[in-house]
Design a protein around this motif. Structure first.
Motif, PDB file in Angstrom:
ATOM      1  N   SER A   1       0.861  -1.178   0.000  1.00 52.78           N
ATOM      2  CA  SER A   1       0.000   0.000   0.000  1.00 52.78           C
ATOM      3  C   SER A   1       0.894   1.224   0.000  1.00 52.78           C
ATOM      4  CB  SER A   1      -0.906   0.006   1.240  1.00 52.78           C
ATOM      5  OG  SER A   1      -0.117   0.076   2.418  1.00 52.78           O
ATOM      6  N   HIS A   2       0.476   2.246  -0.726  1.00 48.68           N
ATOM      7  CA  HIS A   2       1.188   3.530  -0.742  1.00 48.68           C
ATOM      8  C   HIS A   2       0.267   4.506  -0.022  1.00 48.68           C
ATOM      9  CE1 HIS A   2       3.760   6.498  -3.322  1.00 48.68           C
ATOM     10  NE2 HIS A   2       3.811   6.773  -2.036  1.00 48.68           N
ATOM     11  N   GLN A   3       0.628   4.840   1.207  1.00 45.40           N
ATOM     12  CA  GLN A   3      -0.283   5.518   2.110  1.00 45.40           C
ATOM     13  C   GLN A   3      -0.164   7.033   2.150  1.00 45.40           C
ATOM     14  OE1 GLN A   3       0.817   3.495   5.703  1.00 45.40           O
ATOM     15  NE2 GLN A   3       0.167   1.522   4.900  1.00 45.40           N
ATOM     16  N   LYS A   4       1.012   7.579   1.801  1.00 49.08           N
ATOM     17  CA  LYS A   4       1.214   9.029   1.896  1.00 49.08           C
ATOM     18  C   LYS A   4       2.071   9.510   0.744  1.00 49.08           C
ATOM     19  CE  LYS A   4       1.113   9.961   6.844  1.00 49.08           C
ATOM     20  NZ  LYS A   4       1.929  10.432   7.963  1.00 49.08           N
ATOM     21  N   ALA A   5       1.828  10.736   0.327  1.00 49.45           N
ATOM     22  CA  ALA A   5       2.621  11.353  -0.735  1.00 49.45           C
ATOM     23  C   ALA A   5       3.920  11.927  -0.169  1.00 49.45           C
ATOM     24  CB  ALA A   5       1.820  12.461  -1.403  1.00 49.45           C
ATOM     25  N   THR A   6       4.951  11.902  -1.015  1.00 47.81           N
ATOM     26  CA  THR A   6       6.250  12.467  -0.663  1.00 47.81           C
ATOM     27  C   THR A   6       6.643  13.445  -1.763  1.00 47.81           C
ATOM     28  OG1 THR A   6       6.893  10.416   0.453  1.00 47.81           O
ATOM     29  CG2 THR A   6       8.665  11.930  -0.157  1.00 47.81           C
ATOM     30  N   PRO A   7       7.001  14.687  -1.412  1.00 48.32           N
ATOM     31  CA  PRO A   7       7.338  15.690  -2.436  1.00 48.32           C
ATOM     32  C   PRO A   7       8.730  15.486  -3.029  1.00 48.32           C
ATOM     33  CG  PRO A   7       7.658  16.626  -0.263  1.00 48.32           C
ATOM     34  CD  PRO A   7       7.069  15.252  -0.053  1.00 48.32           C
ATOM     35  N   ALA A   8       8.950  16.067  -4.195  1.00 48.56           N
ATOM     36  CA  ALA A   8      10.276  16.085  -4.802  1.00 48.56           C
ATOM     37  C   ALA A   8      11.251  16.750  -3.840  1.00 48.56           C
ATOM     38  CB  ALA A   8      10.228  16.827  -6.128  1.00 48.56           C
ATOM     39  N   GLY A   9      12.478  16.240  -3.810  1.00 48.00           N
ATOM     40  CA  GLY A   9      13.500  16.758  -2.923  1.00 48.00           C
ATOM     41  C   GLY A   9      13.620  16.024  -1.608  1.00 48.00           C
ATOM     42  N   ALA A  10      12.593  15.290  -1.228  1.00 43.73           N
ATOM     43  CA  ALA A  10      12.617  14.554   0.035  1.00 43.73           C
ATOM     44  C   ALA A  10      13.416  13.256  -0.115  1.00 43.73           C
ATOM     45  CB  ALA A  10      11.200  14.239   0.498  1.00 43.73           C
ATOM     46  N   THR A  11      13.882  12.734   1.000  1.00 40.58           N
ATOM     47  CA  THR A  11      14.601  11.464   1.020  1.00 40.58           C
ATOM     48  C   THR A  11      13.643  10.363   1.444  1.00 40.58           C
ATOM     49  OG1 THR A  11      16.670  12.570   1.564  1.00 40.58           O
ATOM     50  CG2 THR A  11      16.544  10.217   2.055  1.00 40.58           C
ATOM     51  N   VAL A  12      13.680   9.243   0.717  1.00 38.27           N
ATOM     52  CA  VAL A  12      12.843   8.079   1.030  1.00 38.27           C
ATOM     53  C   VAL A  12      13.759   6.893   1.339  1.00 38.27           C
ATOM     54  CG1 VAL A  12      11.112   6.459   0.161  1.00 38.27           C
ATOM     55  CG2 VAL A  12      10.953   8.888  -0.426  1.00 38.27           C
ATOM     56  N   HIS A  13      13.433   6.179   2.399  1.00 38.97           N
ATOM     57  CA  HIS A  13      14.125   4.948   2.790  1.00 38.97           C
ATOM     58  C   HIS A  13      13.154   3.787   2.575  1.00 38.97           C
ATOM     59  CE1 HIS A  13      16.055   8.123   5.148  1.00 38.97           C
ATOM     60  NE2 HIS A  13      17.122   7.348   5.194  1.00 38.97           N
ATOM     61  N   ALA A  14      13.672   2.663   2.087  1.00 43.80           N
ATOM     62  CA  ALA A  14      12.864   1.446   1.985  1.00 43.80           C
ATOM     63  C   ALA A  14      13.637   0.318   2.657  1.00 43.80           C
ATOM     64  CB  ALA A  14      12.586   1.090   0.530  1.00 43.80           C
ATOM     65  N   LYS A  15      12.960  -0.393   3.541  1.00 42.24           N
ATOM     66  CA  LYS A  15      13.596  -1.501   4.258  1.00 42.24           C
ATOM     67  C   LYS A  15      12.942  -2.809   3.861  1.00 42.24           C
ATOM     68  CE  LYS A  15      13.134  -2.153   8.834  1.00 42.24           C
ATOM     69  NZ  LYS A  15      13.428  -2.056  10.282  1.00 42.24           N
ATOM     70  N   ALA A  16      13.775  -3.820   3.640  1.00 40.57           N
ATOM     71  CA  ALA A  16      13.303  -5.180   3.406  1.00 40.57           C
ATOM     72  C   ALA A  16      13.846  -6.054   4.529  1.00 40.57           C
ATOM     73  CB  ALA A  16      13.793  -5.694   2.066  1.00 40.57           C
ATOM     74  N   VAL A  17      12.967  -6.880   5.090  1.00 40.93           N
ATOM     75  CA  VAL A  17      13.349  -7.827   6.135  1.00 40.93           C
ATOM     76  C   VAL A  17      12.981  -9.214   5.643  1.00 40.93           C
ATOM     77  CG1 VAL A  17      13.007  -8.550   8.522  1.00 40.93           C
ATOM     78  CG2 VAL A  17      12.937  -6.115   7.951  1.00 40.93           C
ATOM     79  N   LEU A  18      13.949 -10.126   5.603  1.00 42.48           N
ATOM     80  CA  LEU A  18      13.683 -11.493   5.175  1.00 42.48           C
ATOM     81  C   LEU A  18      12.864 -12.196   6.255  1.00 42.48           C
ATOM     82  CD1 LEU A  18      14.089 -13.720   3.079  1.00 42.48           C
ATOM     83  CD2 LEU A  18      16.271 -14.266   4.209  1.00 42.48           C
ATOM     84  N   GLU A  19      11.623 -12.528   5.926  1.00 40.13           N
ATOM     85  CA  GLU A  19      10.707 -13.122   6.907  1.00 40.13           C
ATOM     86  C   GLU A  19      10.571 -14.633   6.778  1.00 40.13           C
ATOM     87  OE1 GLU A  19       7.058 -10.889   6.520  1.00 40.13           O
ATOM     88  OE2 GLU A  19       7.863  -9.269   7.761  1.00 40.13           O
ATOM     89  N   ALA A  20      10.810 -15.179   5.577  1.00 39.76           N
ATOM     90  CA  ALA A  20      10.680 -16.627   5.395  1.00 39.76           C
ATOM     91  C   ALA A  20      11.558 -17.091   4.250  1.00 39.76           C
ATOM     92  CB  ALA A  20       9.229 -17.004   5.119  1.00 39.76           C
TER      93      ALA A  20
END
Length: 125
Positions: free
Chosen positions: A67-86
């Protein structure tokens, strides 16, 4: 090397013109595009296990549910984390999340499979 649940990796990007919804065609506004968020999540999952695979192997994404829940403006920094669950043989299941400086912007699950690079590519010819 062994793949163990709990492995995690964080990928980071600064939102630029090229990864906005307007530029990608997924919308018409200058905000971080959902396809860009998905790609960043996939990148985090790929890198989470990349150094732990047998020589000649890689992973390919086969399913993502986010799900993409919130907008992020140009210039902002985005982090994405992946956790191995299985780990189910060659099938790897990750929990993924993304956030900017104001908090969570998206989350979900992502499935990847371990494949032999040469064998995989030979099937495309």
């Amino acid at each position: 090397m062994e793949l163990k649940t709990g492995l995690e990796y964080v990928a980071v990007i600064t939102v630029g013109e090229a990864n906005t919804a307007a530029a990608m065609g997924s919308g018409d506004m200058q905000v971080f595009a959902t396809p860009s968020m998905v790609a960043l999540m996939e990148n985090a999952a790929m890198n989470c296990v990349a150094g732990r695979l047998p020589e000649g192997s890689t992973t390919v994404g086969t399913q993502i549910n986010v799900s993409h829940q919130k907008a992020t403006p140009a210039g902002a920094t985005v982090h994405a984390k992946a956790v191995l669950e299985a780990v189910e043989g060659r099938k790897l299941i990750f929990g993924v999340s993304a956030w900017d400086d104001k908090g969570l912007i998206g989350e979900g699950t992502h499935t990847r499979f371990i494949v032999d690079r040469e064998r995989f590519m030979s099937k495309l010819a």
